[in-house]
Structures are given as structure tokens and as C-alpha cells.
Design a protein around this motif. Sequence first.
Motif, PDB file in Angstrom:
ATOM      1  N   LYS A  86     -12.847  26.138 -31.968  1.00 16.23           N
ATOM      2  CA  LYS A  86     -12.105  26.073 -30.709  1.00 16.23           C
ATOM      3  C   LYS A  86     -10.669  25.612 -30.953  1.00 16.23           C
ATOM      4  N   LEU A  87     -10.500  24.653 -31.846  1.00  8.47           N
ATOM      5  CA  LEU A  87      -9.156  24.193 -32.175  1.00  8.47           C
ATOM      6  C   LEU A  87      -8.321  25.325 -32.750  1.00  8.47           C
ATOM      7  N   ARG A  88      -8.936  26.103 -33.632  1.00  5.63           N
ATOM      8  CA  ARG A  88      -8.207  27.222 -34.249  1.00  5.63           C
ATOM      9  C   ARG A  88      -7.889  28.306 -33.235  1.00  5.63           C
ATOM     10  N   SER A  89      -8.834  28.604 -32.363  1.00  9.75           N
ATOM     11  CA  SER A  89      -8.624  29.682 -31.390  1.00  9.75           C
ATOM     12  C   SER A  89      -7.516  29.350 -30.406  1.00  9.75           C
ATOM     13  N   THR A  90      -7.292  28.061 -30.167  1.00  7.34           N
ATOM     14  CA  THR A  90      -6.228  27.629 -29.262  1.00  7.34           C
ATOM     15  C   THR A  90      -4.971  27.197 -30.012  1.00  7.34           C
TER      16      THR A  90
ATOM     17  N   LYS B 268      -3.915  34.625 -25.315  1.00  9.13           N
ATOM     18  CA  LYS B 268      -4.867  35.725 -25.472  1.00  9.13           C
ATOM     19  C   LYS B 268      -5.800  35.517 -26.670  1.00  9.13           C
ATOM     20  N   ARG B 269      -5.430  34.569 -27.557  1.00  6.74           N
ATOM     21  CA  ARG B 269      -6.222  34.255 -28.752  1.00  6.74           C
ATOM     22  C   ARG B 269      -6.417  35.494 -29.631  1.00  6.74           C
ATOM     23  N   GLU B 270      -5.312  36.167 -29.923  1.00  2.00           N
ATOM     24  CA  GLU B 270      -5.359  37.399 -30.700  1.00  2.00           C
ATOM     25  C   GLU B 270      -5.119  37.146 -32.182  1.00  2.00           C
ATOM     26  N   GLY B 271      -5.809  37.912 -33.042  1.00  2.00           N
ATOM     27  CA  GLY B 271      -5.548  37.916 -34.469  1.00  2.00           C
ATOM     28  C   GLY B 271      -5.923  36.658 -35.222  1.00  2.00           C
ATOM     29  N   ILE B 272      -6.834  35.863 -34.671  1.00  2.00           N
ATOM     30  CA  ILE B 272      -7.178  34.586 -35.296  1.00  2.00           C
ATOM     31  C   ILE B 272      -7.952  34.788 -36.587  1.00  2.00           C
ATOM     32  N   SER B 273      -8.846  35.751 -36.611  1.00  2.00           N
ATOM     33  CA  SER B 273      -9.715  35.973 -37.770  1.00  2.00           C
ATOM     34  C   SER B 273      -9.380  37.283 -38.463  1.00  2.00           C
TER      35      SER B 273
END
Length: 207
Positions: A89-93, A185-190
Motif C-alpha cells: 500500500k505504501l508503494r502504490s501510494t 491513478k497508481r499507474e506503472g508501479i510494478s
Amino acid sequence: MKIGRYPISKRIFDLIVTLIGMVIALPVMAVVALLVRMKIGSPVLFKQQRPGLNEKIFTLYKFRTMIDRYDADGKPAADADRLTPFGEKLRSTSLDELPELFCVIKGDMSLVGPRPLLVQYLPLYSDEQRRRHLLPPGITGWAQINGRNAITWEDKFRLDVWYVDHWSLWLDIKILLRTVGKVIKREGISGQNHVTMEEFKGSKTIL
């Protein structure tokens, strides 16, 4: 390799925006630090050596998102096995990136620039890819708003070098504004089939 620099106007802009932003960020960081301590444990901060401007090594600070877990050979387990639900969750935000503001204040990083990667990647870069170190590394960057971890290493480096060649304060402002939208939008995290980004092992083609 050509010697890079930290443009004075970029440094002044970084300090003004960062110091203003810290007024909002510090209370948030205090809450996140407490939650990391409760849900993941100590240490709260993840610290790692990274190459910065002109490949000078500095210490990067982030909030910890992974637990300590090792495989049968005593090596750190895969990211997917160490990343906690709260850490995800920390990474996604992108809240895990907030401590990097202190790196900006110290002058090791800029708000915008090529992301600081692992020291072990330095010998693997082509001469063209190494030019990404001609400007200070950033919390966000041109590659981050154009795919982040969802694009190939070669595309990422190509975007980094493009940024170095076309840098301007207006471009930094544009990237910062677009970063806000990407975070929402939480894009491109992974990366593909990875919770973060696959390991860089050198380019197949010379860029």
C-alpha cells in the motif's frame, strides 16, 4: 564521461518546493513511520547506497516496505516474498518515497531526475546509458510519468537520457504536475511479472 552538474536554478527550485512541501509532509511522515513500526517493525527506514550525480555514491532513504526473509542459500528472498500488504500500500501510494525529501535538502537528489538505481548496475551501462548521471537523480522523473516500472530497462534509460538532454525548469514543473496524476491513478508501479522491477542485467542492444 562528461562531468555533470546540478544547475543553480534547479537547486533553488528544489529547495523552495521541498521546504514548502515539508510543512505538509512531516505530519504525514510521522504517521507513516508509526504505522511502519507497528506493522513491519524496526528499522522504520530503508537505507541503501545509490549512485547519484556523476555516479557519486550517496545514502538513499525510504520507508521500509519489506520484511527480512532469506532463501535456503542465505540470500534475500524474492521481493514478492518479502513485500508486506502494508508495504504494498505504501508503494502504490508512493508514500514510501517521502523520506527522499531529506535527500533533496542535502543535495544528493533533486525533485525531478533519473531514478537512482543500484550501485551494482554501474558496470552494466552502455556509454549512452551512463549519461543519465549527468544530472542529479530524482524522486520522480520523465521515465516515471511515461511508464515507470511497466516499461523495459532500455526504454527507461532512453527516457532518462532524453530528460538530461532537454532539461528545463518548465519540464520539471510539468513532470511534477503529471506525477500527481500518476500517483492518484497508481499507474506503472510494478513491472511485468514482478512486484517492483526485474533486475537489470545489461542491455541486449547498444543504446
